[in-house]
Design an enzyme around this catalytic site. Structure first.
Site, mmCIF file in Angstrom:
data_model
loop_
_atom_site.group_PDB
_atom_site.id
_atom_site.type_symbol
_atom_site.label_atom_id
_atom_site.label_comp_id
_atom_site.label_asym_id
_atom_site.label_seq_id
_atom_site.Cartn_x
_atom_site.Cartn_y
_atom_site.Cartn_z
ATOM 1 N N ASN A 108 0.854 -1.185 0.000
ATOM 2 C CA ASN A 108 0.000 0.000 0.000
ATOM 3 C C ASN A 108 0.890 1.235 0.000
ATOM 4 O OD1 ASN A 108 -2.379 1.611 0.275
ATOM 5 N ND2 ASN A 108 -1.945 1.831 2.463
ATOM 6 N N HIS A 110 0.903 5.147 1.430
ATOM 7 C CA HIS A 110 0.205 5.944 2.444
ATOM 8 C C HIS A 110 0.856 7.329 2.511
ATOM 9 C CE1 HIS A 110 -2.161 6.704 6.022
ATOM 10 N NE2 HIS A 110 -1.069 7.196 6.580
ATOM 11 N N SER A 137 4.890 6.774 2.389
ATOM 12 C CA SER A 137 5.489 5.472 2.709
ATOM 13 C C SER A 137 4.836 4.395 1.858
ATOM 14 C CB SER A 137 5.221 5.090 4.171
ATOM 15 O OG SER A 137 5.561 6.126 5.052
ATOM 16 N N ASP A 146 -2.297 0.358 8.211
ATOM 17 C CA ASP A 146 -1.082 1.156 8.008
ATOM 18 C C ASP A 146 0.041 0.800 8.987
ATOM 19 O OD1 ASP A 146 -2.498 2.486 6.004
ATOM 20 O OD2 ASP A 146 -3.187 4.048 7.375
#
Ligand code: GAR
Length: 320
Positions: A108, A110, A137, A146
């Protein structure tokens, strides 16, 4: 070179997806985008992907339970047979079941310097805290939002007149650099001898009385006291022109080695020079290394090299 197949999941604009897609067009890119999926059939990113000839899938999550939607998303992604799944502005929480199925292959991006500011409103929170920098990130996705291992970050300086929107726009530029580079490194990590060595090291150190020792300059692991330390594993990094980054372990002899190599030539090989002294090669620079099997071989090789006082202890522990 076979490229890693990547599915990208978006909810909206899809500018990070576009960055990944165009990066994949560069010569030498280690990945290709095989699917763009969305929970929003109107996501502008879908049109962009279609225009570039990339397969797309969308289904509105409205009216579906989280489990039902994630099951449909999983099926769509699975049928594209990806090696990695990249969430790029996917704005929904994933069910633990989905995360578990894609564990280790789910990334992912972020918009903060994690572990700071998980969740939403990251830029606003960075500005309110008076931070000197924001950033982005790329991380592995785990059940906790996260919170998975951070694979790469770029810090973005905060200007005195920044608003959440102006900071977000600059962070977005950084994201477009960060995501393709981090994904490329992640899908190529199995070709990185340093990464392989670190993984083997983690496993080898779980065994008793293990120390590091080199063999003709190659990294290795030994068992025993400083005086008696005997090698039981060596990494041969494309030794004398071999293709493999191999882990060399002790087999019982030439017959066993030949049998294994014949049965599974994708995994086993006869390492140059070392083979003659009973070292069997396991090719580790493959995307699908079975690390449990590597663990079993390390343990077996350790047992073959360990002094009896240690193997006895090990057997007693196993019986117990
Ligand atoms: C990006 O800034 C991404 O970091 C963020 O949404 C934006 C998507 O933009 N993601 C999150 O906030 C995830 N919690 P894009 O659709 O143009 O790539």
């Amino acid at each position: 070179m076979t490229r890693a197949r990547v599915a990208v999941v978006i909810s909206g604009e899809g500018s990070n997806m576009a960055a990944l897609l165009y990066a994949s067009c560069l010569p030498g890119s280690p990945f290709e985008v095989v699917l763009v999926a969305s929970n929003n059939p109107d996501a502008p990113g879908l049109t962009l992907a279609q225009g570039e000839g990339v397969a797309t899938w969308s289904l509105s999550h409205k009216g579906l339970s989280r489990e039902a939607f994630d099951e449909a998303l999983h099926q769509a992604i699975a049928s594209a047979r990806p090696d990695a799944v990249a969430l790029a502005g996917y704005m929904r929480l994933l069910t633990p079941g989905f995360v578990q199925r894609w564990r280790g292959r789910l990334l992912n991006i972020h918009p903060s310097l994690l572990p700071r500011y998980r969740g939403l409103d990251t830029h606003q929170r960075a500005l309110e805290a008076g931070d000197a920098e924001g950033g982005c990130s790329v991380h592995l996705v785990t059940e906790e939002v996260d919170a998975g291992e951070v694979l790469g970050q770029i810090a973005v300086a905060i200007q005195s007149d920044d608003t959440p929107e102006s900071l977000a726009a600059r962070v977005r530029l950084a994201e477009h650099q960060l995501y393709p580079a981090t994904l490329a490194a992640y899908v190529s990590r199995h070709q990185d001898a340093g990464w392989i060595e670190a993984r083997v090291d983690e496993i080898a150190r779980e065994l008793p009385e293990v120390s590091r020792k080199t063999s003709h300059g190659a990294p290795g692991w030994a068992v025993g006291t400083e005086k008696t330390a005997k090698l039981f594993a060596i990494i041969a990094d494309r030794h004398h022109g071999e293709e493999a980054i191999g882990l060399l372990v002790k087999a019982s002899g030439a017959d066993e080695m030949n049998g294994l190599i014949e049965a599974d030539p994708g995994l086993y090989y006869w390492p140059k020079y070392y083979g003659a002294s009973g070292w069997l090669g396991l090719k580790l620079n493959r995307p699908d290394t079975d690390w449990t099997q590597v663990r079993d071989w390390l343990e077996r090789s350790w047992q073959a090299a360990a002094p009896p006082r240690l193997t006895k202890l090990m057997r007693a522990a196993e019986e117990f």
